[in-house]
Design an enzyme around this catalytic site. Structure first.
Site: not given
Ligand code: G6P
Length: 612
Positions: A2, A27, A73, A99-100, A485, A489, A492, A508, A607
């Protein structure tokens, strides 16, 4: 999660709020809303993105020099118009953005219902604003005091801003566990979840501390107080953020811009910290705590998401170079499983945003057990940066695309510098190897430039596999975290199911999934496991899987077996993740664009995850 904004001053609030919300949309983007006071208190909110809100408001009264805004969010209650913020108090004279999560909202709500309160939404936020108004009426106190009393009854995390029709010259803001910045201009104040909505108006900001309340009155000085009623002096800092860093700069998406920024952002991560000529690695931020590293029997890395993948690379780096055992923990698991933490453990917390709630809680837990906490954050002044004993910023610049790209390579760069520095101090690395790695590390940005030039070829491959339903990513050693990773990517942003696996583990389980439809992306660069990975590729081929391999320039063996290859410049094995992740980022990007997905704001994600 948020985003919240607020404005009070001499200008019209609405354009400032809307621009701010657009900056904060990373956010969360389930719903959005604003409230302004002119003669009336006007509240507009709807499901959807900030652009939907703007369209919804088109013919409404948007005047007023005081206002608040929110992009959500969803936590409590589905994303819809009613659950969108701002939320009203019982009399509808007050509104609040939040927010929270208010954890004890259930009992508070029951108590208020008993006293005749009726609630319109399913949110915890509405409960808190009802409580604030209830207190103000019962105790006959000023708005700020009512907020203070109410917050003493709250368990949970919050960043809130309250606007009241009866106080058209005042905003009350407070925070605990969720970030909040106040910008101080001339006869005006800006409030936001981070500095991005503020930077174009003023460079002077105050970061609120946990359990602080800000009394923001038109034409007066900013006043701060704790929820325990202790006056605080605002500490005004100067913002270093540049406005250009928040714009797309000619790219179609922030993610693409951020992928292309990596040669520069990695240089920025190394700037002033590395000189291969002089044989120096130095991380000023941790100098005072180096002895802790030298004495450490163990390093624990805590992080979430992509940052956790950077942590896995760190495990290989620190064990290989500095010979310190490393455990890599998901912050969300670590915090709830009564972990064993020793006073001589060094905990490295990695976070792009510096606000991830689970990481922050894991830090507090490790701190309470006496460990030394070192932060690796991108956002300067963030909660995690402040909660750690010491740390090194990644200096990647603002990352706006929800899928992390340049922050990952910046984290890995800083972790490499850290491991090299500690290895050098411990004497666990030979002088010649140390110098060799320094030179190789300095050459990485130029090697990434070369990878970026293969973009057209990557786009071509993306076009072939864009309609896949599943994908597998394989790697070994330093390339295993890159496989994870790469898979993250893809899933997501393109919503294709993808799994990352250590190449040898494939037999396995995931091997059962392989058929002629299944693309298998393999990181098969030259190094100690090369021959082993070649065997794994054979196993996939034997089951008619499609192989797309990331190989070292000049490779012939894998090229003969793979359906497609992407060449990357040769570098030292321990630095390969910095280079090999780039084609995988580009591949996911192109596939997502081709599938018509919203690359910068993928569904259901945010994010900065400031809730559990
Ligand atoms: C969210 C974001 C990711 C990020 C993760 C951890 O899921 O979408 O891109 O890697 O949070 O966030 P941070 O800010 O702690 O790296």
């Amino acid at each position: 999660m948020c985003g919240i904004v607020g404005y009070i001053g001499t200008k019209q609030a609405y354009p400032i709020l809307m621009k701010g919300l657009q900056r904060l949309e990373y956010r969360g983007y389930d719903s959005a809303g604003v409230a302004m006071i002119s003669n009336e208190l006007n509240v507009y909110k709807c499901k959807g993105k900030v652009a939907d809100l703007h369209a919804f408001i088109a013919d409404k009264d948007i005047s007023g020099t005081i206002g608040i805004g929110h992009t959500r969010w969803a936590t409590h209650g589905v994303p819809n118009d009613v659950n969108a913020h701002p939320h009203y108090s019982a009399s509808k004279n007050m509104v609040m953005i939040h927010n929270g999560i208010i954890e004890n909202y259930g009992p508070l709500k029951q108590e208020l219902i008993k006293r005749g309160h009726q609630f319109l939404s399913d949110t915890d936020t509405e409960v808190l604003i009802h409580l604030i108004e209830d207190i103000q009426q019962k105790e006959n106190v000023r708005l700020g005091e009512a907020v203070r009393i109410a917050l003493n009854q709250v368990v949970g995390a919050y960043a809130i801003v309250v606007l009241s029709k009866d106080n058209p010259n005042e905003l009350i803001a407070a925070k605990k566990g969720s970030p909040m910045v106040i910008g101080i201009g001339e006869d005006e104040f800006f409030i936001a979840s981070d500095a991005t909505p503020i930077v174009e108006y003023t460079k002077n900001v105050v970061y609120l501390e946990d359990e602080e309340i800000a009394f923001i009155e038109r034409g007066k000085e900013l006043k701060l107080k704790t929820i325990k009623n202790k006056a605080k002096t605002p500490y005004i800092q100067e913002l270093e953020l540049k406005l250009e860093a928040l714009e797309k700069g000619g790219y179609d998406h922030f993610m693409l811009k951020e992928i292309y920024e990596q040669p520069r952002s990695i240089k920025d991560s190394m700037r002033g910290r590395l000189s291969s000529e002089k044989g120096i690695v130095n991380l000023g931020g941790i100098t005072e705590y180096e002895q802790k590293f030298l004495n450490a029997k163990r390093i624990i890395v805590i992080a979430c998401g992509t940052s956790w993948h950077a942590g896995l690379v760190a495990e290989y780096l620190f064990e290989d170079l500095a010979r310190i055992p490393v455990e890599v923990e998901y912050a969300s698991e670590f915090r709830y499983r009564n972990p064993i933490v020793y006073e001589d453990d060094v905990v490295i917390a990695i976070s792009q945003s510096g606000e991830t709630a689970d990481t922050l809680a894991a830090i507090e837990l490790a701190k309470s057990k006496g460990a030394t906490i070192i932060g690796i954050c991108n956002v300067v002044g963030s909660s995690i940066a402040r909660a750690t004993h010491a740390g090194s910023y990644t200096h990647a610049g603002p990352e706006i695309g929800v899928a992390s790209t340049k922050a990952f390579t910046a984290q890995v760069t800083v972790l490499t510098l850290m491991a090299l520095r500690i290895a050098f101090r411990k004497g666990s690395i030979s002088a010649s190897r140390f110098h060799e790695l320094l030179s190789e590390l300095e050459a990485i940005p130029e090697k990434i430039e070369r990878v970026l030039k293969t973009n057209d070829q990557i786009k071509f491959i993306a076009d072939i596999y864009k309609n896949s339903s599943n994908a597998l990513y394989l790697g070994r050693g330093y390339s295993f975290p890159v496989a994870l990773e790469g898979a993250l990517k893809l899933k997501e942003i393109s919503y294709i199911h993808a799994e990352g696996y250590p190449a040898a583990e494939m037999k396995h389980g995931p091997i059962a999934l392989i058929d002629e439809e299944m693309p298998v992306f393999v990181i098969a660069t030259k190094g100690t496991s090369y021959e082993k990975v070649v065997s794994n590729i054979q196993e996939v081929k034997a089951r008619k899987g499609k192989i797309i391999a990331i190989v070292t320039e000049g490779d012939t063996q894998v090229k003969e077996m793979a359906d497609y290859t992407i060449e990357i410049p040769e570098t030292d094995e321990i630095l390969v993740p910095l280079v090999s992740v780039v084609p995988l980022q580009l591949l996911s990007y192109h596939i997502a664009v081709m599938r018509g997905c919203n690359v910068d704001q993928p569904r259901n994600l945010a994010k900065s995850v400031t809730v559990e």
